[in-house]
Design a protein around this motif. Structure first.
Motif, PDB file in Angstrom:
ATOM      1  N   GLY A 130      23.696   2.949  38.692  1.00 31.32           N
ATOM      2  CA  GLY A 130      24.377   3.933  37.859  1.00 31.32           C
ATOM      3  C   GLY A 130      25.205   4.850  38.728  1.00 31.32           C
ATOM      4  O   GLY A 130      25.413   4.586  39.920  1.00 31.32           O
ATOM      5  N   GLU A 131      25.665   5.947  38.144  1.00 32.58           N
ATOM      6  CA  GLU A 131      26.479   6.887  38.916  1.00 32.58           C
ATOM      7  C   GLU A 131      25.576   7.811  39.721  1.00 32.58           C
ATOM      8  O   GLU A 131      24.549   8.296  39.228  1.00 32.58           O
ATOM      9  CB  GLU A 131      27.376   7.716  38.001  1.00 32.58           C
ATOM     10  N   ILE A 132      25.967   8.076  40.961  1.00 35.47           N
ATOM     11  CA  ILE A 132      25.234   9.006  41.814  1.00 35.47           C
ATOM     12  C   ILE A 132      25.639  10.424  41.441  1.00 35.47           C
ATOM     13  O   ILE A 132      26.831  10.759  41.414  1.00 35.47           O
ATOM     14  CB  ILE A 132      25.517   8.745  43.300  1.00 35.47           C
ATOM     15  N   VAL A 133      24.645  11.247  41.135  1.00 33.72           N
ATOM     16  CA  VAL A 133      24.858  12.639  40.746  1.00 33.72           C
ATOM     17  C   VAL A 133      24.071  13.513  41.708  1.00 33.72           C
ATOM     18  O   VAL A 133      22.926  13.189  42.052  1.00 33.72           O
ATOM     19  CB  VAL A 133      24.407  12.876  39.290  1.00 33.72           C
ATOM     20  N   ILE A 134      24.669  14.608  42.165  1.00 35.99           N
ATOM     21  CA  ILE A 134      24.017  15.435  43.176  1.00 35.99           C
ATOM     22  C   ILE A 134      23.866  16.870  42.683  1.00 35.99           C
ATOM     23  O   ILE A 134      24.588  17.331  41.799  1.00 35.99           O
ATOM     24  CB  ILE A 134      24.800  15.429  44.503  1.00 35.99           C
ATOM     25  N   GLY A 135      22.911  17.566  43.282  1.00 29.15           N
ATOM     26  CA  GLY A 135      22.676  18.962  42.951  1.00 29.15           C
ATOM     27  C   GLY A 135      21.828  19.623  44.023  1.00 29.15           C
ATOM     28  O   GLY A 135      21.523  19.029  45.053  1.00 29.15           O
ATOM     29  N   GLY A 136      21.469  20.877  43.756  1.00 27.66           N
ATOM     30  CA  GLY A 136      20.669  21.613  44.719  1.00 27.66           C
ATOM     31  C   GLY A 136      21.499  22.531  45.594  1.00 27.66           C
ATOM     32  O   GLY A 136      22.642  22.893  45.269  1.00 27.66           O
ATOM     33  N   ALA A 137      20.941  22.891  46.753  1.00 26.75           N
ATOM     34  CA  ALA A 137      21.575  23.883  47.625  1.00 26.75           C
ATOM     35  C   ALA A 137      22.926  23.441  48.154  1.00 26.75           C
ATOM     36  O   ALA A 137      23.758  24.263  48.541  1.00 26.75           O
ATOM     37  CB  ALA A 137      20.637  24.198  48.791  1.00 26.75           C
ATOM     38  N   CYS A 138      23.174  22.147  48.181  1.00 24.99           N
ATOM     39  CA  CYS A 138      24.413  21.635  48.757  1.00 24.99           C
ATOM     40  C   CYS A 138      25.625  21.848  47.872  1.00 24.99           C
ATOM     41  O   CYS A 138      26.769  21.787  48.340  1.00 24.99           O
ATOM     42  CB  CYS A 138      24.283  20.138  49.026  1.00 24.99           C
ATOM     43  N   LEU A 195      29.204  15.044  39.370  1.00 21.32           N
ATOM     44  CA  LEU A 195      29.348  13.604  39.157  1.00 21.32           C
ATOM     45  C   LEU A 195      30.234  13.047  40.265  1.00 21.32           C
ATOM     46  O   LEU A 195      31.446  13.304  40.291  1.00 21.32           O
ATOM     47  CB  LEU A 195      29.982  13.328  37.787  1.00 21.32           C
ATOM     48  N   THR A 196      29.654  12.282  41.178  1.00 22.34           N
ATOM     49  CA  THR A 196      30.397  11.853  42.365  1.00 22.34           C
ATOM     50  C   THR A 196      31.425  10.773  42.084  1.00 22.34           C
ATOM     51  O   THR A 196      32.374  10.599  42.847  1.00 22.34           O
ATOM     52  CB  THR A 196      29.442  11.327  43.445  1.00 22.34           C
ATOM     53  N   GLY A 197      31.234   9.996  41.008  1.00 23.94           N
ATOM     54  CA  GLY A 197      32.095   8.836  40.794  1.00 23.94           C
ATOM     55  C   GLY A 197      31.674   7.629  41.616  1.00 23.94           C
ATOM     56  O   GLY A 197      32.252   6.550  41.490  1.00 23.94           O
ATOM     57  N   ASP A 198      30.661   7.788  42.458  1.00 29.08           N
ATOM     58  CA  ASP A 198      30.116   6.679  43.236  1.00 29.08           C
ATOM     59  C   ASP A 198      28.986   6.023  42.457  1.00 29.08           C
ATOM     60  O   ASP A 198      28.210   6.697  41.777  1.00 29.08           O
ATOM     61  CB  ASP A 198      29.564   7.170  44.579  1.00 29.08           C
ATOM     62  N   LEU A 199      28.901   4.723  42.584  1.00 27.06           N
ATOM     63  CA  LEU A 199      27.809   3.983  41.963  1.00 27.06           C
ATOM     64  C   LEU A 199      26.740   3.694  43.007  1.00 27.06           C
ATOM     65  O   LEU A 199      27.048   3.421  44.166  1.00 27.06           O
ATOM     66  CB  LEU A 199      28.323   2.677  41.361  1.00 27.06           C
ATOM     67  N   GLY A 200      25.487   3.717  42.583  1.00 25.18           N
ATOM     68  CA  GLY A 200      24.406   3.445  43.529  1.00 25.18           C
ATOM     69  C   GLY A 200      23.099   3.171  42.818  1.00 25.18           C
ATOM     70  O   GLY A 200      23.027   3.137  41.588  1.00 25.18           O
ATOM     71  N   TRP A 201      22.041   3.012  43.601  1.00 23.43           N
ATOM     72  CA  TRP A 201      20.716   2.732  43.083  1.00 23.43           C
ATOM     73  C   TRP A 201      19.694   3.069  44.154  1.00 23.43           C
ATOM     74  O   TRP A 201      19.998   3.115  45.344  1.00 23.43           O
ATOM     75  CB  TRP A 201      20.578   1.269  42.657  1.00 23.43           C
ATOM     76  N   TYR A 202      18.474   3.321  43.702  1.00 24.53           N
ATOM     77  CA  TYR A 202      17.364   3.556  44.619  1.00 24.53           C
ATOM     78  C   TYR A 202      16.559   2.270  44.758  1.00 24.53           C
ATOM     79  O   TYR A 202      16.258   1.600  43.767  1.00 24.53           O
ATOM     80  CB  TYR A 202      16.455   4.678  44.121  1.00 24.53           C
ATOM     81  N   ASP A 203      16.214   1.942  46.012  1.00 31.93           N
ATOM     82  CA  ASP A 203      15.438   0.728  46.221  1.00 31.93           C
ATOM     83  C   ASP A 203      13.947   1.047  46.179  1.00 31.93           C
ATOM     84  O   ASP A 203      13.534   2.187  45.914  1.00 31.93           O
ATOM     85  CB  ASP A 203      15.848   0.038  47.529  1.00 31.93           C
ATOM     86  N   GLU A 204      13.132   0.034  46.460  1.00 31.72           N
ATOM     87  CA  GLU A 204      11.687   0.203  46.380  1.00 31.72           C
ATOM     88  C   GLU A 204      11.137   1.127  47.456  1.00 31.72           C
ATOM     89  O   GLU A 204      10.025   1.628  47.337  1.00 31.72           O
ATOM     90  CB  GLU A 204      10.999  -1.167  46.464  1.00 31.72           C
ATOM     91  N   ALA A 205      11.928   1.336  48.518  1.00 26.94           N
ATOM     92  CA  ALA A 205      11.495   2.237  49.586  1.00 26.94           C
ATOM     93  C   ALA A 205      12.005   3.657  49.356  1.00 26.94           C
ATOM     94  O   ALA A 205      11.971   4.480  50.274  1.00 26.94           O
ATOM     95  CB  ALA A 205      11.984   1.717  50.939  1.00 26.94           C
ATOM     96  N   ASP A 206      12.494   3.940  48.170  1.00 27.13           N
ATOM     97  CA  ASP A 206      13.021   5.257  47.812  1.00 27.13           C
ATOM     98  C   ASP A 206      14.261   5.635  48.616  1.00 27.13           C
ATOM     99  O   ASP A 206      14.491   6.807  48.909  1.00 27.13           O
ATOM    100  CB  ASP A 206      11.948   6.337  48.005  1.00 27.13           C
ATOM    101  N   ARG A 210      21.144   3.625  47.752  1.00 28.31           N
ATOM    102  CA  ARG A 210      22.083   2.617  48.240  1.00 28.31           C
ATOM    103  C   ARG A 210      23.385   2.693  47.443  1.00 28.31           C
ATOM    104  O   ARG A 210      23.397   3.091  46.284  1.00 28.31           O
ATOM    105  CB  ARG A 210      21.474   1.216  48.156  1.00 28.31           C
ATOM    106  N   PHE A 211      24.477   2.302  48.096  1.00 23.38           N
ATOM    107  CA  PHE A 211      25.820   2.439  47.540  1.00 23.38           C
ATOM    108  C   PHE A 211      26.282   1.134  46.903  1.00 23.38           C
ATOM    109  O   PHE A 211      26.060   0.060  47.452  1.00 23.38           O
ATOM    110  CB  PHE A 211      26.783   2.845  48.660  1.00 23.38           C
ATOM    111  N   SER A 212      26.981   1.253  45.744  1.00 20.44           N
ATOM    112  CA  SER A 212      27.438   0.053  45.043  1.00 20.44           C
ATOM    113  C   SER A 212      28.922   0.090  44.683  1.00 20.44           C
ATOM    114  O   SER A 212      29.381  -0.766  43.931  1.00 20.44           O
ATOM    115  CB  SER A 212      26.629  -0.146  43.751  1.00 20.44           C
TER     116      SER A 212
END
Length: 979
Positions: free
Chosen positions: A360-368, A399-410, A413-415
């Motif tokens: 899905g789309e990578i979304v960021i937040g927090g102190a950054c 909303l970064t516009g980048d696509l990615g996913w989390y793997d089993e090791a948390d 990853r970029f798509s």
């Protein structure tokens, strides 16, 4: 308003609080200027900042920043102002940043080299009270009155600290604003992550208008470290970068992946440069997807180097996802995990949280998180959205516009990209901005920009529908006045109309296909059919200079090692004979280079030269003779107790070392390029560890020495060299440079002159048998030509010259060693076939063509419709044969498994035409290295069926081949899981 997927509570908690964020208490908030001033008070006399021959101490820099702050306050700068810095790399750049931060004002790095229209647009966005530099308010460090009196302003965590310009889809640049909370959080994370102790020496290795330059300039000033500012324009001058690292003993810097790959190529081709960069302890790689092979190779070249993948948009504080790269990452390096107090989640189109494994789309937040775009509330509200997740601090998400996913090791990853932004050499470019600039040229009706892969780099191409009087050259000249150089298209194509799809929209895929075909044929674009003009067009594109002519000097026009390698790749599709980097450095102008091309074309029909120019043929013939200063020792060798091994950090070499340590009682000394003997040992251990072979229990008989094959006496002093010769009883010579993009001259120092030095060593004092590892590639072309399998005792001097620079260097070395053996030297030559992963762990050789091919098949789900027959010789069996040869008879031996294996059929993937396979490679940045190697190659002749071409008189100690293949495929699929 917001919808969430039906995740169980444990998964939701894990995603939001575990893998997506990391709460760290850094203590009381203090802005960067206070962190700097506290450091000034602790270490006033330490070096803080260097530029050219000037170095400022912490006290000197602070006093100048105080003085400049007072001057700017008097000129009207107020707390909260946003001030553009129209400066180049200089002492004044970080000085102005500090002075403005002390005033509670924000800075925005700009570039005086931008086109006037771009600068006007940027200043219109900021509408500043004052502009620093370049014809506006002047800044000169030697004219600032130093002052010990600090400004009594401490900006709050939510006040703006800096802005960075990014591309805009309408042609209007966007200024992304970031706040003090994010900047301080990033710097404190770095201090923790890099274990800062004040000994950091950081080289600014990013353009000063990029946000990554901000941490390189300011972060070390908060730790007691030392920031080094290079001269403007040095970022792609890799030789200068190497010299700067050596001069200042730089420990930390930053590279974009494309530049890093060329740096590794430089270090491989110039081994003496490795010692100059061994001060590096940490490297951050970011800006676009990381090339795994370059990173893994660099970590092998520089023992102890820690390389981190950094990810984050300019709308956040200088990257907020990090990953320490390890050999275990293999061919697909993750983005990693969010840094302290930052969050990254993957969502669907409705902002619904997705579980690990779903893209899905990578979304960021927090102190950054920044606060949006200066003066542009509409675009800000489009991508800075309300935060519905109570577990993530803050009111907004980006909303970064980048696509990615989390793997089993948390690990994130970029798509790919969800929109039409692209990365070219690490620079994010909005294609719409390029198109808007082109649309403003008279006669242009429509324009579309596309990114295509050419060789190992992304090329930006503009296709325009225009009237007949519009030429590509004229359009480029117009764009040069509108766009920053980093956004300039490498090529322009002018068409009567742009192709359309069935929906009546511009067919971008058709444009890409057109561009790729013209790139492959060398016809994009050319102002004439002359060889010199075709060469000039390639160099013009590489340099980004629209007016580069046939008599212009490549080096004087800004050419460097990066652009030279890129140019050589580009020239492959333009001229019909080989052109090397050395040719470009020697001749320098298209006119002169065209003369050499014509000479080689005339010689191409000569069977004696067979694609060798006269100079190279003469050099190779001379190199193949036994050097006059080497006196062959024909005495009988003594007992075998200690073996010198070269190439111990390579795929075969590491296995041989492991075999020697685990299956014999011999002592092993590894000659390895490194800063010192301790680093040499660490490099060998790391190489064994990378192949899952290291066991401390076998290390008692392992020793390593820092040396260089290409240098006289291995680069050792004569006493140390003689002492080493007295200790060793045999030499296993495996070390070699292998780069299929380099010509013979580039391979010569390591592979030919290095073999000279190994023979000299083996002949000194007590005679030492020399076991030389070569390749069947020295004879495969000849074997195919004569139509019969070649025996092991075939004399290489009778063979047709091989094609590649690597094989030619091994061919020359073999001829010289055969002459030495005729004079009585105890020399054994092993010609290896296709060395592949073993059954015990399946670990591949990441640089092998076979591995690159199978990786591509697995990633793309397709393979070309051509058989790829070769031998599959497991590396453990090959290593055992080499070690057994230490106590066997001398001679020449072919080392390979006799059955042919079709690598194209190992994976259950779809078979497609070769052209379709090559087109698919273009779209995957992880496969750029393979694309470069395959450019101009007939896929039907890609691999060599060694069992059909060679005779083998002695068998390997062979295990079940199916087990080795299964182990490799399991390893391959594991490393690429999810792709």
């Amino acid at each position: 308003m917001w919808t969430l997927p039906n995740l169980d509570k444990i998964t939701r908690t894990r995603v939001l609080n575990g893998l997506a964020g990391n709460q760290v208490d850094h203590g009381r908030y203090r802005p960067v200027t206070r962190l700097f001033e506290e450091q000034v008070d602790r270490t006033p006399d330490r070096p803080a900042l260097s530029y050219r021959a000037t170095t400022l101490s912490y006290r000197e820099l602070d006093d100048l920043a105080n003085g400049l702050a007072a001057e700017l306050a008097e000129a009207g700068v107020l707390r909260g102002d946003v001030i553009p810095l129209l400066l180049v790399n200089s002492l004044e750049l970080p000085l102005s940043m500090l002075a403005l931060l002390k005033l509670g004002a924000a800075f925005v790095p700009c570039d005086p080299a931008w086109p006037a229209e771009r600068t006007r647009a940027a200043l219109a966005v900021i509408s500043p009270r004052l502009v620093l530099g370049d014809g506006h308010h002047p800044v000169a460090a030697d004219r600032v009155t130093p002052s010990p009196h600090r400004v009594a302003i401490e900006p709050g965590p939510d006040e703006v600290a800096y802005g960075v310009f990014t591309s805009g889809t309408t042609g209007t640049p966007k200024c992304a604003l970031n706040i003090h909370r994010g900047l301080t959080n990033r710097f404190r994370f770095m201090s923790r992550y890099f274990h800062a102790d004040g000994e950091e020496v950081v080289l600014q290795n990013s353009r000063h208008t990029f946000d990554s330059a901000i941490w390189q300039l300011l972060w070390p000033l908060t730790t007691g470290g030392h920031a080094v500012v290079p001269e403007q324009g040095e970022f792609l001058d890799l030789e200068r970068t190497v010299a700067t690292i050596a001069e200042h003993r730089v420990t930390i810097t930053d590279f974009v992946p494309a530049t890093l790959a060329m740096m590794v190529a430089l270090l491989d081709s110039e081994p003496e440069a490795v010692a100059k960069v061994t001060s590096l302890r940490h490297l951050v790689v970011g800006g676009e997807e990381v090339g795994p092979h370059a990173v893994h190779r660099l970590r092998t070249l520089i023992p102890g180097l820690r390389v981190s993948n950094g990810y984050g948009p300019s709308e956040a504080s200088i990257g907020m996802v990090f990953h320490p790269i390890d050999f275990a990452d293999g061919d697909h390096i993750p983005l990693g995990r969010p840094i302290d107090n930052c969050y990254a989640i993957v969502v669907d189109k409705e902002l619904g949280l997705l579980p690990p494994g779903e893209i899905g789309e990578i979304v960021i937040g927090g102190a950054c998180l920044g606060i949006g775009y200066l003066g542009d509330r509409k675009r800000t509200d489009t991508v800075f959205v309300d935060n519905p997740f109570a577990e993530i601090p803050g009111d907004k998400l980006y909303l970064t516009g980048d696509l990615g996913w989390y793997d089993e090791a948390d690990l994130l990853r970029f798509s790919g990209r969800a929109d039409r932004q692209v990365k070219v050499d690490g620079v994010r470019i909005e294609l719409g901005e390029v198109e808007a600039a082109a649309a403003g040229y008279p006669g242009v009706r429509q324009a579309k920009a596309v990114a295509v892969r050419q060789g190992t780099r992304t090329r930006l191409v503009l296709a325009a529908a225009a009237s007949a009087e519009v030429t590509p050259a004229a359009l480029r000249e117009h764009l040069a006045t509108q766009l920053p150089r980093t956004s300039m298209p490498h090529h322009c194509v002018v068409l009567p109309d742009l192709p359309l799809n069935d929906n009546g929209k511009v067919d971008l895929r058709a444009i890409q296909t057109l561009v790729e075909e013209q790139l492959d044929s060398g016809t994009l674009p050319t102002a004439g059919g002359a060889v010199d003009e075709r060469i000039a067009e390639v160099l013009r594109s590489v340099l980004g200079l629209a007016d580069f002519g046939v008599h212009d000097d490549f080096l004087a026009s800004g050419g460097d090692s990066l652009t030279a390698l890129t140019a050589v790749l580009g020239l492959r599709g333009v001229v019909d004979v080989r052109v090397g980097v050395q040719d470009l450095y020697e001749l320098r102008t298209p006119a002169a280079l065209a003369g050499r091309v014509r000479d080689r074309a005339e010689q191409a029909g000569s069977a004696a030269l067979d694609e060798l120019d006269e100079d190279e043929a003469e050099l190779m013939d001379r190199d193949s003779r036994l050097p006059a200063d080497i006196e062959i020792n024909a005495a009988a060798p003594g007992p075998l107790r200690t073996v010198l091994v070269t190439g111990a950090t390579g795929f075969v070499g590491a296995r041989v070392v492991h075999q020697l340590l685990s299956a014999t009682d011999l002592r092993v000394i590894c000659l390895t390029r490194a800063a010192d003997h301790e680093h040499a040992r660490r490099r060998v251990i790391d190489a064994l560890g990378g192949q899952r072979l290291w066991d401390p229990g076998i290390g008692e008989r392992l020793e390593a020495m820092a040396g260089d094959l290409s240098k006289p006496w291995f680069g050792l002093d004569i006493q140390e060299w003689e002492a080493l010769a007295a200790r060793c009883d045999a030499v296993m010579h495996i070390g070699a440079l292998v780069n299929f993009l380099f010509d013979y001259r580039a391979h010569r120092p390591a592979n030919v002159l290095g073999t000279h030095e190994v023979l000299r060593f083996a002949s000194h004092g007590t005679a030492k048998p020399l076991h030389h590892v070569s390749t069947l590639g020295v004879l495969d072309r000849h074997a195919a030509a004569v139509g019969r399998p070649l025996p092991e005792d075939f004399d290489p001097s009778e063979a047709i010259p091989p094609r590649s620079g690597y094989s030619r260097s091994k061919w020359v070395a073999e001829r010289m060693l055969w002459e030495a053996r005729d004079q009585g030297a105890a020399i054994t030559v092993y010609r290896l076939g296709e060395v592949m992963p073993a059954a015990d762990n399946g670990v591949p050789n990441p640089r092998a063509l076979t591995h690159l091919l199978l990786t591509a098949f697995q990633r793309l789900g397709i393979r070309p419709d051509a058989p790829m027959l070769t031998d599959y010789s497991p590396v453990d069996e090959v290593a055992a044969r080499l070690v057994a040869g230490l106590t066997g008879p001398t001679g020449t031996f072919h080392v390979f498994r006799e059955e042919s294996v079709d690598l194209a059929g190992l994976l259950p993937v779809r078979e497609v035409p070769a052209a379709e396979f090559m087109a698919a490679l273009e779209g995957d940045p992880e496969l750029h290295t393979l694309r470069a190697m395959l450019t101009g190659t007939d896929l039907t002749d890609l691999l060599v069926d060694n069992p059909a071409l060679f005779v083998r008189d002695s068998a390997l100690d062979e295990g079940p081949l199916d087990a080795a293949i299964d182990a490799y495929l399991t390893s391959l699929k594991t490393s690429l899981k999810g792709n």
